[in-house]
Design a protein around this motif. Structure first.
Motif, PDB file in Angstrom:
ATOM      1  N   ILE A  22      -2.686   4.945  -3.386  1.00 17.36           N
ATOM      2  CA  ILE A  22      -3.731   5.909  -3.035  1.00 17.36           C
ATOM      3  C   ILE A  22      -3.263   7.280  -3.496  1.00 17.36           C
ATOM      4  O   ILE A  22      -2.214   7.767  -3.082  1.00 17.36           O
ATOM      5  CB  ILE A  22      -3.999   5.920  -1.514  1.00 17.36           C
ATOM      6  CG1 ILE A  22      -4.293   4.507  -0.999  1.00 17.36           C
ATOM      7  CG2 ILE A  22      -5.110   6.901  -1.164  1.00 17.36           C
ATOM      8  CD1 ILE A  22      -5.493   3.840  -1.628  1.00 17.36           C
TER       9      ILE A  22
ATOM     10  N   VAL B 249      -8.255   9.774  -5.181  1.00 13.85           N
ATOM     11  CA  VAL B 249      -8.946   8.800  -4.321  1.00 13.85           C
ATOM     12  C   VAL B 249      -9.425   9.493  -3.051  1.00 13.85           C
ATOM     13  O   VAL B 249     -10.557   9.293  -2.608  1.00 13.85           O
ATOM     14  CB  VAL B 249      -8.014   7.618  -3.978  1.00 13.85           C
ATOM     15  CG1 VAL B 249      -8.693   6.662  -3.011  1.00 13.85           C
ATOM     16  CG2 VAL B 249      -7.574   6.887  -5.235  1.00 13.85           C
TER      17      VAL B 249
ATOM     18  N   LYS C 143      -3.918   0.333  -9.267  1.00 15.11           N
ATOM     19  CA  LYS C 143      -3.582  -1.026  -8.858  1.00 15.11           C
ATOM     20  C   LYS C 143      -2.571  -1.597  -9.839  1.00 15.11           C
ATOM     21  O   LYS C 143      -2.763  -1.519 -11.053  1.00 15.11           O
ATOM     22  CB  LYS C 143      -4.839  -1.900  -8.840  1.00 15.11           C
ATOM     23  CG  LYS C 143      -5.867  -1.439  -7.831  1.00 15.11           C
ATOM     24  CD  LYS C 143      -7.139  -2.236  -7.935  1.00 15.11           C
ATOM     25  CE  LYS C 143      -8.201  -1.662  -7.005  1.00 15.11           C
ATOM     26  NZ  LYS C 143      -9.508  -2.300  -7.221  1.00 15.11           N
TER      27      LYS C 143
ATOM     28  N   LEU D 286       0.854  -1.186   0.000  1.00 13.64           N
ATOM     29  CA  LEU D 286       0.000   0.000   0.000  1.00 13.64           C
ATOM     30  C   LEU D 286       0.891   1.237   0.000  1.00 13.64           C
ATOM     31  O   LEU D 286       1.773   1.370   0.841  1.00 13.64           O
ATOM     32  CB  LEU D 286      -0.911   0.016   1.224  1.00 13.64           C
ATOM     33  CG  LEU D 286      -1.814   1.233   1.375  1.00 13.64           C
ATOM     34  CD1 LEU D 286      -2.829   1.314   0.236  1.00 13.64           C
ATOM     35  CD2 LEU D 286      -2.536   1.183   2.718  1.00 13.64           C
TER      36      LEU D 286
ATOM     37  N   ASP E 254     -10.992   5.383  -7.862  1.00 15.44           N
ATOM     38  CA  ASP E 254     -10.350   4.090  -7.639  1.00 15.44           C
ATOM     39  C   ASP E 254      -8.848   4.282  -7.491  1.00 15.44           C
ATOM     40  O   ASP E 254      -8.254   5.096  -8.207  1.00 15.44           O
ATOM     41  CB  ASP E 254     -10.621   3.143  -8.814  1.00 15.44           C
ATOM     42  CG  ASP E 254     -12.067   2.674  -8.840  1.00 15.44           C
ATOM     43  OD1 ASP E 254     -12.678   2.582  -7.754  1.00 15.44           O
ATOM     44  OD2 ASP E 254     -12.575   2.401  -9.944  1.00 15.44           O
ATOM     45  N   PRO E 255      -8.229   3.517  -6.604  1.00 15.22           N
ATOM     46  CA  PRO E 255      -6.777   3.609  -6.483  1.00 15.22           C
ATOM     47  C   PRO E 255      -6.103   2.991  -7.704  1.00 15.22           C
ATOM     48  O   PRO E 255      -6.718   2.193  -8.423  1.00 15.22           O
ATOM     49  CB  PRO E 255      -6.477   2.797  -5.226  1.00 15.22           C
ATOM     50  CG  PRO E 255      -7.602   1.839  -5.118  1.00 15.22           C
ATOM     51  CD  PRO E 255      -8.792   2.545  -5.683  1.00 15.22           C
TER      52      PRO E 255
ATOM     53  N   CYS F 193      -1.116  -1.215  -4.371  1.00 21.75           N
ATOM     54  CA  CYS F 193      -2.275  -0.331  -4.399  1.00 21.75           C
ATOM     55  C   CYS F 193      -1.785   1.076  -4.062  1.00 21.75           C
ATOM     56  O   CYS F 193      -1.195   1.283  -3.003  1.00 21.75           O
ATOM     57  CB  CYS F 193      -3.307  -0.812  -3.375  1.00 21.75           C
ATOM     58  SG  CYS F 193      -4.767   0.234  -3.263  1.00 21.75           S
TER      59      CYS F 193
ATOM     60  N   GLU G  31     -14.002   1.002   1.326  1.00 19.34           N
ATOM     61  CA  GLU G  31     -14.373   0.180   0.174  1.00 19.34           C
ATOM     62  C   GLU G  31     -13.163  -0.558  -0.392  1.00 19.34           C
ATOM     63  O   GLU G  31     -13.261  -1.730  -0.768  1.00 19.34           O
ATOM     64  CB  GLU G  31     -15.004   1.062  -0.909  1.00 19.34           C
ATOM     65  CG  GLU G  31     -15.610   0.268  -2.034  1.00 19.34           C
ATOM     66  CD  GLU G  31     -16.359   1.145  -3.016  1.00 19.34           C
ATOM     67  OE1 GLU G  31     -16.333   0.806  -4.200  1.00 19.34           O
ATOM     68  OE2 GLU G  31     -16.954   2.157  -2.593  1.00 19.34           O
ATOM     69  N   ILE G  32     -12.027   0.105  -0.413  1.00 17.62           N
ATOM     70  CA  ILE G  32     -10.804  -0.501  -0.938  1.00 17.62           C
ATOM     71  C   ILE G  32     -10.427  -1.729  -0.115  1.00 17.62           C
ATOM     72  O   ILE G  32     -10.058  -2.771  -0.662  1.00 17.62           O
ATOM     73  CB  ILE G  32      -9.650   0.529  -0.940  1.00 17.62           C
ATOM     74  CG1 ILE G  32      -9.991   1.701  -1.860  1.00 17.62           C
ATOM     75  CG2 ILE G  32      -8.331  -0.114  -1.327  1.00 17.62           C
ATOM     76  CD1 ILE G  32      -9.092   2.912  -1.687  1.00 17.62           C
TER      77      ILE G  32
ATOM     78  N   MET H 140     -10.481   4.471   2.857  1.00 17.37           N
ATOM     79  CA  MET H 140     -10.022   3.102   2.695  1.00 17.37           C
ATOM     80  C   MET H 140     -11.113   2.030   2.811  1.00 17.37           C
ATOM     81  O   MET H 140     -10.872   0.879   2.439  1.00 17.37           O
ATOM     82  CB  MET H 140      -8.926   2.800   3.728  1.00 17.37           C
ATOM     83  CG  MET H 140      -7.687   3.664   3.596  1.00 17.37           C
ATOM     84  SD  MET H 140      -6.865   3.498   2.004  1.00 17.37           S
ATOM     85  CE  MET H 140      -6.395   1.777   2.044  1.00 17.37           C
TER      86      MET H 140
ATOM     87  N   ASP I 280     -12.728  -4.644  -1.110  1.00 17.83           N
ATOM     88  CA  ASP I 280     -12.627  -5.104  -2.492  1.00 17.83           C
ATOM     89  C   ASP I 280     -11.294  -5.768  -2.805  1.00 17.83           C
ATOM     90  O   ASP I 280     -11.236  -6.748  -3.547  1.00 17.83           O
ATOM     91  CB  ASP I 280     -12.838  -3.936  -3.462  1.00 17.83           C
ATOM     92  CG  ASP I 280     -14.264  -3.431  -3.459  1.00 17.83           C
ATOM     93  OD1 ASP I 280     -15.154  -4.136  -2.956  1.00 17.83           O
ATOM     94  OD2 ASP I 280     -14.493  -2.310  -3.965  1.00 17.83           O
ATOM     95  N   LEU I 281     -10.231  -5.250  -2.263  1.00 21.36           N
ATOM     96  CA  LEU I 281      -8.890  -5.689  -2.649  1.00 21.36           C
ATOM     97  C   LEU I 281      -8.594  -7.160  -2.352  1.00 21.36           C
ATOM     98  O   LEU I 281      -7.998  -7.830  -3.195  1.00 21.36           O
ATOM     99  CB  LEU I 281      -7.845  -4.788  -1.999  1.00 21.36           C
ATOM    100  CG  LEU I 281      -6.557  -4.621  -2.785  1.00 21.36           C
ATOM    101  CD1 LEU I 281      -6.829  -4.041  -4.165  1.00 21.36           C
ATOM    102  CD2 LEU I 281      -5.593  -3.740  -2.046  1.00 21.36           C
TER     103      LEU I 281
END
Length: 135
Positions: free
Chosen positions: A115, A119, A128, A65, A125-126, A113, A99-100, A97, A103-104
């Protein structure tokens, strides 16, 4: 001026115990000393900094991250605008963070990932980065 220039008060100095943390935060917020540079320092520097905590959580899923400098400054700016100071930083990052984080883990091919400011400010969206297959 309180015996020494107030502008010389730093987050690191307060962490060493030169000031009672709660009293210092209230005082510094009230007189407008805790600004964006100090908030950025709080996000990144202490051993248990919020950003480091999230990086550790993501490392458990083998994902690196990264927060861009612009993203960190945007988080600090939000806290400054909301007048929450250091105490509001965790809430801001949690909102970014949430939702991320859910999902991740389902995306097993993510290596990194990132940020960005977008974001933080717009809920984008970050970035990726996909793992390279070494097969």
């Amino acid at each position: 001026y309180i015996g020494f220039p107030i502008s010389t008060i730093t987050f690191a100095g307060r962490m060493r115990g030169n000031w009672s943390s709660k009293i210092a935060d209230v005082l510094l917020i009230a007189i407008g000393i805790i600004g964006q540079p100090v908030l950025v320092e709080i996000l990144k520097e202490p051993r248990n900094a919020i950003i480091k905590q999230y990086q550790t959580m993501f490392n458990m899923d083998d994902v690196e991250l990264v927060f861009t400098e612009d993203a960190v400054e945007a988080i600090a700016e939000k806290a400054e605008v909301q007048k929450t100071g250091a105490r509001g930083l965790r809430s801001i990052i949690e909102n970014v963070m949430l939702e991320i984080m859910f999902d991740l883990p389902s995306e097993k091919d993510i290596e990194k990932c990132v940020i960005t400011k977008d974001v933080v400010l717009n809920g984008g969206d970050p970035d990726k980065i996909i793992k390279k297959n070494l097969a």
